[in-house]
Design a protein around this motif. Sequence first.
Motif, PDB file in Angstrom:
ATOM      1  N   THR A  45     -12.519  -3.843 -11.626  1.00 12.26           N
ATOM      2  CA  THR A  45     -13.021  -2.622 -11.058  1.00 12.26           C
ATOM      3  C   THR A  45     -11.819  -1.877 -10.656  1.00 12.26           C
ATOM      4  N   PRO A  46     -12.121  -0.520 -10.350  1.00 12.50           N
ATOM      5  CA  PRO A  46     -10.989   0.396 -10.074  1.00 12.50           C
ATOM      6  C   PRO A  46     -10.513   0.091  -8.724  1.00 12.50           C
ATOM      7  N   ALA A  47      -9.143   0.149  -8.920  1.00  7.41           N
ATOM      8  CA  ALA A  47      -8.252  -0.020  -7.527  1.00  7.41           C
ATOM      9  C   ALA A  47      -8.651   1.116  -6.566  1.00  7.41           C
ATOM     10  N   LEU A  48      -8.253   0.737  -5.337  1.00 10.89           N
ATOM     11  CA  LEU A  48      -8.477   1.604  -4.110  1.00 10.89           C
ATOM     12  C   LEU A  48      -7.492   2.689  -4.379  1.00 10.89           C
ATOM     13  N   THR A  49      -6.425   2.440  -4.761  1.00  9.69           N
ATOM     14  CA  THR A  49      -5.139   3.709  -5.080  1.00  9.69           C
ATOM     15  C   THR A  49      -5.639   4.402  -6.133  1.00  9.69           C
ATOM     16  N   GLU A  50      -6.778   4.364  -6.884  1.00  7.81           N
ATOM     17  CA  GLU A  50      -7.284   5.325  -8.088  1.00  7.81           C
ATOM     18  C   GLU A  50      -8.375   6.177  -7.227  1.00  7.81           C
ATOM     19  N   GLY A  51      -8.818   5.928  -5.957  1.00 11.21           N
ATOM     20  CA  GLY A  51      -9.671   6.842  -5.483  1.00 11.21           C
ATOM     21  C   GLY A  51     -11.113   6.285  -5.350  1.00 11.21           C
ATOM     22  N   ALA A  52     -11.039   5.097  -5.631  1.00 13.09           N
ATOM     23  CA  ALA A  52     -12.425   4.185  -5.466  1.00 13.09           C
ATOM     24  C   ALA A  52     -12.517   3.899  -3.665  1.00 13.09           C
ATOM     25  N   LEU A  53     -13.756   3.684  -3.318  1.00 14.18           N
ATOM     26  CA  LEU A  53     -14.278   3.507  -2.099  1.00 14.18           C
ATOM     27  C   LEU A  53     -14.285   2.150  -1.736  1.00 14.18           C
ATOM     28  N   ALA A  54     -13.670   1.780  -0.615  1.00 14.35           N
ATOM     29  CA  ALA A  54     -13.899   0.402   0.022  1.00 14.35           C
ATOM     30  C   ALA A  54     -14.877   0.154   0.649  1.00 14.35           C
ATOM     31  N   GLY A  55     -15.896  -0.017  -0.312  1.00  9.99           N
ATOM     32  CA  GLY A  55     -17.486  -0.223   0.277  1.00  9.99           C
ATOM     33  C   GLY A  55     -17.798  -1.650   0.618  1.00  9.99           C
ATOM     34  N   CYS A  56     -18.582  -1.714   1.523  1.00  8.40           N
ATOM     35  CA  CYS A  56     -19.113  -3.168   2.162  1.00  8.40           C
ATOM     36  C   CYS A  56     -19.527  -3.938   1.085  1.00  8.40           C
ATOM     37  N   THR A  57     -20.145  -3.595  -0.124  1.00  3.30           N
ATOM     38  CA  THR A  57     -20.843  -4.485  -0.943  1.00  3.30           C
ATOM     39  C   THR A  57     -19.798  -4.593  -1.940  1.00  3.30           C
ATOM     40  N   ARG A  58     -18.644  -3.865  -2.097  1.00  5.26           N
ATOM     41  CA  ARG A  58     -17.546  -4.059  -3.122  1.00  5.26           C
ATOM     42  C   ARG A  58     -16.797  -5.155  -2.344  1.00  5.26           C
ATOM     43  N   GLY A  59     -16.526  -5.224  -1.357  1.00  7.03           N
ATOM     44  CA  GLY A  59     -15.852  -6.670  -0.902  1.00  7.03           C
ATOM     45  C   GLY A  59     -16.847  -7.742  -0.992  1.00  7.03           C
ATOM     46  N   GLN A  60     -17.924  -7.716  -0.704  1.00  7.38           N
ATOM     47  CA  GLN A  60     -18.706  -9.088  -0.764  1.00  7.38           C
ATOM     48  C   GLN A  60     -18.803  -9.523  -2.576  1.00  7.38           C
ATOM     49  N   VAL A  61     -19.043  -8.487  -3.333  1.00  7.07           N
ATOM     50  CA  VAL A  61     -18.930  -8.742  -4.913  1.00  7.07           C
ATOM     51  C   VAL A  61     -17.448  -9.372  -5.170  1.00  7.07           C
ATOM     52  N   LEU A  62     -16.454  -8.960  -4.497  1.00  6.98           N
ATOM     53  CA  LEU A  62     -15.266  -9.548  -4.926  1.00  6.98           C
ATOM     54  C   LEU A  62     -14.986 -11.055  -4.390  1.00  6.98           C
ATOM     55  N   ARG A  63     -15.461 -11.086  -3.266  1.00 10.27           N
ATOM     56  CA  ARG A  63     -15.521 -12.536  -2.565  1.00 10.27           C
ATOM     57  C   ARG A  63     -16.572 -13.600  -3.585  1.00 10.27           C
ATOM     58  N   HIS A  64     -17.813 -12.872  -3.959  1.00 12.30           N
ATOM     59  CA  HIS A  64     -18.616 -13.550  -4.477  1.00 12.30           C
ATOM     60  C   HIS A  64     -17.978 -14.244  -5.914  1.00 12.30           C
ATOM     61  N   LEU A  65     -17.511 -13.349  -6.570  1.00  9.54           N
ATOM     62  CA  LEU A  65     -16.927 -13.399  -8.021  1.00  9.54           C
ATOM     63  C   LEU A  65     -15.671 -14.405  -7.927  1.00  9.54           C
ATOM     64  N   GLY A  66     -15.043 -14.465  -6.759  1.00  7.77           N
ATOM     65  CA  GLY A  66     -14.012 -15.381  -6.535  1.00  7.77           C
ATOM     66  C   GLY A  66     -14.608 -16.749  -6.238  1.00  7.77           C
ATOM     67  N   SER A  67     -15.623 -16.803  -5.428  1.00  7.08           N
ATOM     68  CA  SER A  67     -16.229 -18.293  -5.319  1.00  7.08           C
ATOM     69  C   SER A  67     -16.890 -18.768  -6.407  1.00  7.08           C
ATOM     70  N   LEU A  68     -17.124 -17.985  -7.464  1.00  5.41           N
ATOM     71  CA  LEU A  68     -17.786 -18.558  -8.586  1.00  5.41           C
ATOM     72  C   LEU A  68     -16.676 -18.703  -9.880  1.00  5.41           C
TER      73      LEU A  68
END
Length: 290
Positions: free
Chosen positions: A190-213
């Motif tokens: 997924t695009p890094a925050l330094t690229e202008g991506a939004l640090a959204g609520c669901t973005r954080g959840q998805v990163l955590r869910h993928l890690g748990s999988l």
Amino acid sequence: MRCWVDGVAGAAVPADDRGLQFGDGVFRTCLVWEQGIHAFDDQLTVLQHDADALGLTFDRGKLSTEMLTAARTLGSGVLKIMLTRRQAGRGYRPDWPASTRRILLAGEMPRRPVSAWSRGVNVQIVDAPRVETTALAAHKHMNRLVQVMAQRAIGGSGVDEALLLNEHGRIVGGSMATLFLVTADHVVFTPALTEGALAGCTRGQVLRHLGSLDVDVREQVIASDDLFRAQELFLTNSLIGVWPVKAIRDADSTQAKQWSVPGAVTCRLAGSMSHPLQQRMIADAAEADQ
């Protein structure tokens, strides 16, 4: 649509509000389902983070009570929370730190076809306007003109979401959703925050869910060509959960690609996330196919 200003139902927002004048404020958009707010604690945490970045202070307990009251009134739908700097008068120079005006808007869920969850959506890269990679880009401030103009660019074209570029011509994400791509070896980017991506609520959840999988997920620079080499693409936000992408085209429609959806990683992620609207739509799609 119903409105509350500083906890008062039906109150008006003053014409000198700095959010109205300058976009001087932050906001979150929440899914309300059966009188509850989905990901309530996460939404408040991200809102606090964004408010801190703009030097806005607010009473978290008071706002929480107002949000829950609005959710009970709404039942199911969308709740938008806006915090604007409480300062009258002209001029850009703000009070810092400043107390805020709390504005809540409650309304119906935008109508989306069930097929968006089960059969995927169409996306297109839009070349202008571009996102500037400033320190503010990761925060959901109230100046959303880039996103407005991107949605205008795809209006009436049958495209469901516009993909934004930054000033370097690299992928930022969607105008209303975070973009993820899956490679042939099932690594997710997924695009890094330094690229202008939004640090959204669901973005954080998805990163955590993928890690748990046990999925290898990375935040990095993504070029437009990377999307056309991907095995899967999917979009996420607080209202939709996960949307698989079935087709993409570039800004001038000279390059395009289609996928059979949903892909394996997208399916695993969607199945692991307890997003009530997504679960309802997938169930409705399965029932319709029987």
